[in-house]
Design a protein around this motif. Sequence first.
Motif, short mmCIF file in Angstrom:
data_model
loop_
_atom_site.label_atom_id
_atom_site.label_comp_id
_atom_site.label_asym_id
_atom_site.label_seq_id
_atom_site.Cartn_x
_atom_site.Cartn_y
_atom_site.Cartn_z
N ARG A 305 0.83 -1.21 0.00
CA ARG A 305 0.00 0.00 0.00
C ARG A 305 0.85 1.25 0.00
NH1 ARG A 305 -4.45 -0.09 4.56
NH2 ARG A 305 -4.82 1.98 3.67
N LEU A 306 1.91 1.25 0.80
CA LEU A 306 2.79 2.41 0.86
C LEU A 306 3.45 2.66 -0.50
CD1 LEU A 306 4.44 1.78 4.34
CD2 LEU A 306 2.80 3.58 3.77
N ALA A 307 3.83 1.58 -1.17
CA ALA A 307 4.44 1.72 -2.49
C ALA A 307 3.44 2.24 -3.52
CB ALA A 307 5.01 0.38 -2.95
N ALA A 308 2.17 1.88 -3.34
CA ALA A 308 1.13 2.30 -4.29
C ALA A 308 0.62 3.71 -4.02
CB ALA A 308 -0.03 1.31 -4.25
N ASN A 309 0.87 4.24 -2.82
CA ASN A 309 0.32 5.55 -2.45
C ASN A 309 1.24 6.67 -2.96
OD1 ASN A 309 -1.80 4.27 -1.25
ND2 ASN A 309 -1.17 4.67 0.85
N GLY A 336 13.69 5.28 2.73
CA GLY A 336 14.71 4.70 1.88
C GLY A 336 14.23 4.44 0.46
N THR A 337 15.09 3.75 -0.29
CA THR A 337 14.81 3.46 -1.70
C THR A 337 13.83 2.32 -1.88
OG1 THR A 337 17.02 4.21 -2.29
CG2 THR A 337 15.89 2.82 -3.89
N ALA A 338 14.01 1.25 -1.10
CA ALA A 338 13.15 0.08 -1.27
C ALA A 338 13.13 -0.75 0.00
CB ALA A 338 13.63 -0.77 -2.45
N GLU A 348 9.00 -0.33 -3.76
CA GLU A 348 9.62 0.99 -3.85
C GLU A 348 9.12 1.87 -2.70
OE1 GLU A 348 9.93 4.85 -6.87
OE2 GLU A 348 8.93 2.99 -7.52
N MET A 349 10.05 2.56 -2.05
CA MET A 349 9.68 3.47 -0.97
C MET A 349 9.89 4.92 -1.43
SD MET A 349 8.51 1.69 1.68
CE MET A 349 7.59 0.69 0.50
N GLY A 354 19.13 6.62 0.45
CA GLY A 354 19.54 5.47 -0.34
C GLY A 354 19.35 4.14 0.36
N LEU A 355 18.92 4.15 1.60
CA LEU A 355 18.75 2.93 2.39
C LEU A 355 17.83 1.93 1.69
CD1 LEU A 355 19.15 1.53 5.26
CD2 LEU A 355 16.92 2.53 5.81
N GLU A 356 18.28 0.69 1.65
CA GLU A 356 17.42 -0.40 1.20
C GLU A 356 17.47 -1.50 2.24
OE1 GLU A 356 16.66 -3.39 -2.61
OE2 GLU A 356 17.85 -1.56 -2.85
#
Length: 437
Positions: A305-309, A336-338, A348-349, A354-356
């Motif tokens: 959901r966070l990636a889709a928002n 971060g990035t992901a 994807e965040m 750059g944190l993954e």
Amino acid sequence: MTRSLVISAPASGVGKTTVTLALARAYRDRGLKVQCFKSGPDYIDPAFHTAATGRASVNIDGWAMHREAIEALASRGADADLILAEGSMGLFDGVAAPGVSSTGSTSDIAEMMGWPVLLVIDPSGQAQTAAAVAAGLRDFRAGLRLAGVVLNRVASARHEDLVRRAMARVGIAVFGALPRYAAITLPKRHLGLVQAEEQAELIDLIAEAARFVTGHVDLDALLQSAACAWAAPRAVRRLNITPPGQHIALARDAAFSFVYPHLLEAWRAAGAEISTFSPLADEGPDASADVCWLPGGYPELHADRLAANTRFRGALRSFAETRPVHGECGGYMVLGTALTDADGVRHEMAGLLGLETSFAQRRMHLGYRLAELAMPMPGYQTGARLRGHEFHYSAIVSQPDTPLAVVRDATGAVVAETGSRRGHATGTFFHLIAEDR
């Protein structure tokens, strides 16, 4: 004089939280004002306490907080009829090296405040040995006063009788014995108990636990045992915690809910305004705020959901172009990035850092943290020393940005989770508890 009890046990998992909630609600049902506290770093139990008592519960922490801060927080119980302070882990369990006040153990808080201890003892798989355990805890360190015990999960009347007789022989009061009763078992999650705000039936569960305890515990005798000499200090200092800004946009929903109540109270007491927004509802931070704060929580359970928002992520990026944004633990991961979830799916965040991170291979990170800032973050300049706590199961895949701090554990050993900074964005894996001074 306020009656007080520290509710502890030989170890985790014996029912401290359930007994605390049940007693708090049972005494509240009798018309008493009950104030709860949680010893040590924990977000979830105080929310349960608040649901049981109708009064906000806060953490008191001997490793991270100075004594005057603990007394200031404890003073909120000055008008209560009964204080119940729930311990963490076993009674004497803390870290190897003391912090600002103590090693962080429940016993340190009990001794510091002069509050008597009620032990929750689970005698499963034993009988008379339970009395030896209780007596050993009572006699392990001078300065503690043991009020007595409540037995939890007794198997039968015969089992209860054996344990009671053994306790009587070593002079330990048994205030009650609780048979096994699955109906009052709180559900679990990978970081601990499920959060109070997620349980629609929580109030009914607490009420049932209170009825159960009322039928099996001598509440009058237990209340008498809580008498102690502690009194709230007349002059209470304000907590020494600097707000990150004048107007704070705070992420707040099921994915971002790990915020210490004392932290928010200290921010407000210092004059800061707090406005909340929900990333899960695809909301962005208040455009009039001067800083955005993303606390920890369970973003890995809502990563899709966070990636889709996109509205949330776009608004956050726009905010960070001109103003500081800070994330703690889960909030840090979202900046971060992901984020890769437990099923190995990469999401994807926000991409402000750059944190993954990944939950695909669980690795526990747990413990107190002392950070000395190498770069500024909201509310604090380079060189500031902050005390906090880290608890998560994620692994760092990549952390390419400028380290935010030199971070050490309770033994003084440097840890790899330094936090990071890029532009106006900062983040840490540890959750801030107090300033070190």
